[in-house]
Design a protein around this motif. Structure first.
Motif, PDB file in Angstrom:
ATOM      1  N   LYS A 142       0.902  -1.219  -0.083  1.00 55.60           N
ATOM      2  CA  LYS A 142       0.015  -0.037   0.021  1.00 55.60           C
ATOM      3  C   LYS A 142       0.814   1.026   0.038  1.00 55.60           C
ATOM      4  CE  LYS A 142      -3.883  -2.292   1.914  1.00 55.60           C
ATOM      5  NZ  LYS A 142      -4.865  -2.841   3.206  1.00 55.60           N
ATOM      6  N   ARG A 153       1.642  12.634   5.837  1.00 55.74           N
ATOM      7  CA  ARG A 153       0.297  13.044   5.761  1.00 55.74           C
ATOM      8  C   ARG A 153       0.260  14.553   5.566  1.00 55.74           C
ATOM      9  NH1 ARG A 153      -2.033   9.101  10.729  1.00 55.74           N
ATOM     10  NH2 ARG A 153      -2.276   7.310   9.338  1.00 55.74           N
ATOM     11  N   SER A 179      -4.944  12.220  -4.319  1.00 54.99           N
ATOM     12  CA  SER A 179      -4.497  12.596  -2.769  1.00 54.99           C
ATOM     13  C   SER A 179      -5.485  12.032  -1.973  1.00 54.99           C
ATOM     14  CB  SER A 179      -4.654  14.228  -2.921  1.00 54.99           C
ATOM     15  OG  SER A 179      -3.701  14.720  -3.545  1.00 54.99           O
ATOM     16  N   ILE A 180      -6.727  12.021  -2.068  1.00 60.27           N
ATOM     17  CA  ILE A 180      -7.659  11.341  -1.006  1.00 60.27           C
ATOM     18  C   ILE A 180      -7.406   9.901  -0.930  1.00 60.27           C
ATOM     19  CG2 ILE A 180     -10.275  10.735  -1.002  1.00 60.27           C
ATOM     20  CD1 ILE A 180     -10.768  13.500  -1.845  1.00 60.27           C
ATOM     21  N   VAL A 181      -7.177   9.077  -1.890  1.00 61.28           N
ATOM     22  CA  VAL A 181      -6.776   7.759  -1.979  1.00 61.28           C
ATOM     23  C   VAL A 181      -5.455   7.458  -1.302  1.00 61.28           C
ATOM     24  CG1 VAL A 181      -6.055   5.707  -3.254  1.00 61.28           C
ATOM     25  CG2 VAL A 181      -8.009   7.070  -4.127  1.00 61.28           C
ATOM     26  N   SER A 182      -4.466   8.324  -1.408  1.00 64.41           N
ATOM     27  CA  SER A 182      -3.076   8.364  -0.920  1.00 64.41           C
ATOM     28  C   SER A 182      -3.274   8.546   0.739  1.00 64.41           C
ATOM     29  CB  SER A 182      -2.362   9.427  -1.415  1.00 64.41           C
ATOM     30  OG  SER A 182      -2.055   8.898  -2.652  1.00 64.41           O
ATOM     31  N   LEU A 183      -4.323   9.294   0.957  1.00 64.11           N
ATOM     32  CA  LEU A 183      -4.371   9.858   2.337  1.00 64.11           C
ATOM     33  C   LEU A 183      -4.930   8.621   3.104  1.00 64.11           C
ATOM     34  CD1 LEU A 183      -3.792  11.966   4.320  1.00 64.11           C
ATOM     35  CD2 LEU A 183      -5.812  12.923   3.928  1.00 64.11           C
ATOM     36  N   GLY A 184      -5.909   8.069   2.299  1.00 68.69           N
ATOM     37  CA  GLY A 184      -6.655   6.861   3.083  1.00 68.69           C
ATOM     38  C   GLY A 184      -5.659   5.830   3.105  1.00 68.69           C
ATOM     39  N   LEU A 185      -5.020   5.667   2.255  1.00 67.73           N
ATOM     40  CA  LEU A 185      -4.099   4.356   2.524  1.00 67.73           C
ATOM     41  C   LEU A 185      -2.975   4.329   3.744  1.00 67.73           C
ATOM     42  CD1 LEU A 185      -3.286   3.470  -1.436  1.00 67.73           C
ATOM     43  CD2 LEU A 185      -4.586   2.345   0.127  1.00 67.73           C
ATOM     44  N   THR A 186      -2.660   5.856   3.945  1.00 65.73           N
ATOM     45  CA  THR A 186      -1.964   5.936   5.178  1.00 65.73           C
ATOM     46  C   THR A 186      -2.648   5.409   6.304  1.00 65.73           C
ATOM     47  OG1 THR A 186      -2.547   8.189   5.664  1.00 65.73           O
ATOM     48  CG2 THR A 186      -0.653   7.896   3.920  1.00 65.73           C
ATOM     49  N   PHE A 187      -3.844   5.228   6.322  1.00 68.90           N
ATOM     50  CA  PHE A 187      -4.333   4.812   7.687  1.00 68.90           C
ATOM     51  C   PHE A 187      -4.460   3.285   7.594  1.00 68.90           C
ATOM     52  CE2 PHE A 187      -5.742   9.134   7.420  1.00 68.90           C
ATOM     53  CZ  PHE A 187      -5.418   9.451   8.717  1.00 68.90           C
ATOM     54  N   THR A 188      -3.811   2.436   6.949  1.00 73.40           N
ATOM     55  CA  THR A 188      -4.095   1.098   6.839  1.00 73.40           C
ATOM     56  C   THR A 188      -3.175   0.523   7.828  1.00 73.40           C
ATOM     57  OG1 THR A 188      -2.482   0.812   4.923  1.00 73.40           O
ATOM     58  CG2 THR A 188      -4.858   0.760   4.276  1.00 73.40           C
TER      59      THR A 188
END
Length: 124
Positions: A14, A82, A104-113
């Protein structure tokens, strides 16, 4: 919380997806610059040399933010990464660049995995 070497030492898939998406965003922006500048492409109100220059400045902005993001990945600083992605999102909103906003939204969301969080919390 204990983290084993297997879950935190290697870069997770990810995180690689975040890297690839942001690199792809730079290439897409340079592609739009070329389309506006040399092929007469129009997108809504964006057309001509002013749109081309907007895309060129956006590409350089994305490139600078990408370099800082790589630095934070190498230093394993989650908050910094982030923050860079949030700045990237703000840049995409002001351009306006719908593709950049989505990336950017997808990348930010992936940082929370969990796998990405394990990578950044790993102390080797």
């Amino acid at each position: 919380m204990t983290i084993t070497t297997a879950t935190g030492a290697k870069k997770p898939i990810k995180l690689r997806i975040i890297f690839i998406l942001n690199a792809l965003k730079i290439l897409i922006t340079f592609g739009f610059f070329t389309a506006f500048k040399y092929f007469g492409f129009t997108a809504g109100e964006l057309a001509g040399d002013s749109a081309a220059m907007t895309m060129l400045y956006a590409a350089f902005g994305y490139l600078a933010l990408f370099a800082v993001m790589i630095l934070f990945i190498l230093k394993r600083q989650m908050v910094g990464m982030r923050s860079v992605i949030a700045a990237d999102l703000i840049l995409s909103i002001f351009i306006p660049a719908p593709i950049g906003i989505v990336i950017s939204i997808v990348s930010l969301g992936l940082t929370f995995t969990q796998s990405v969080r394990n990578y950044f919390s790993y102390k080797g």
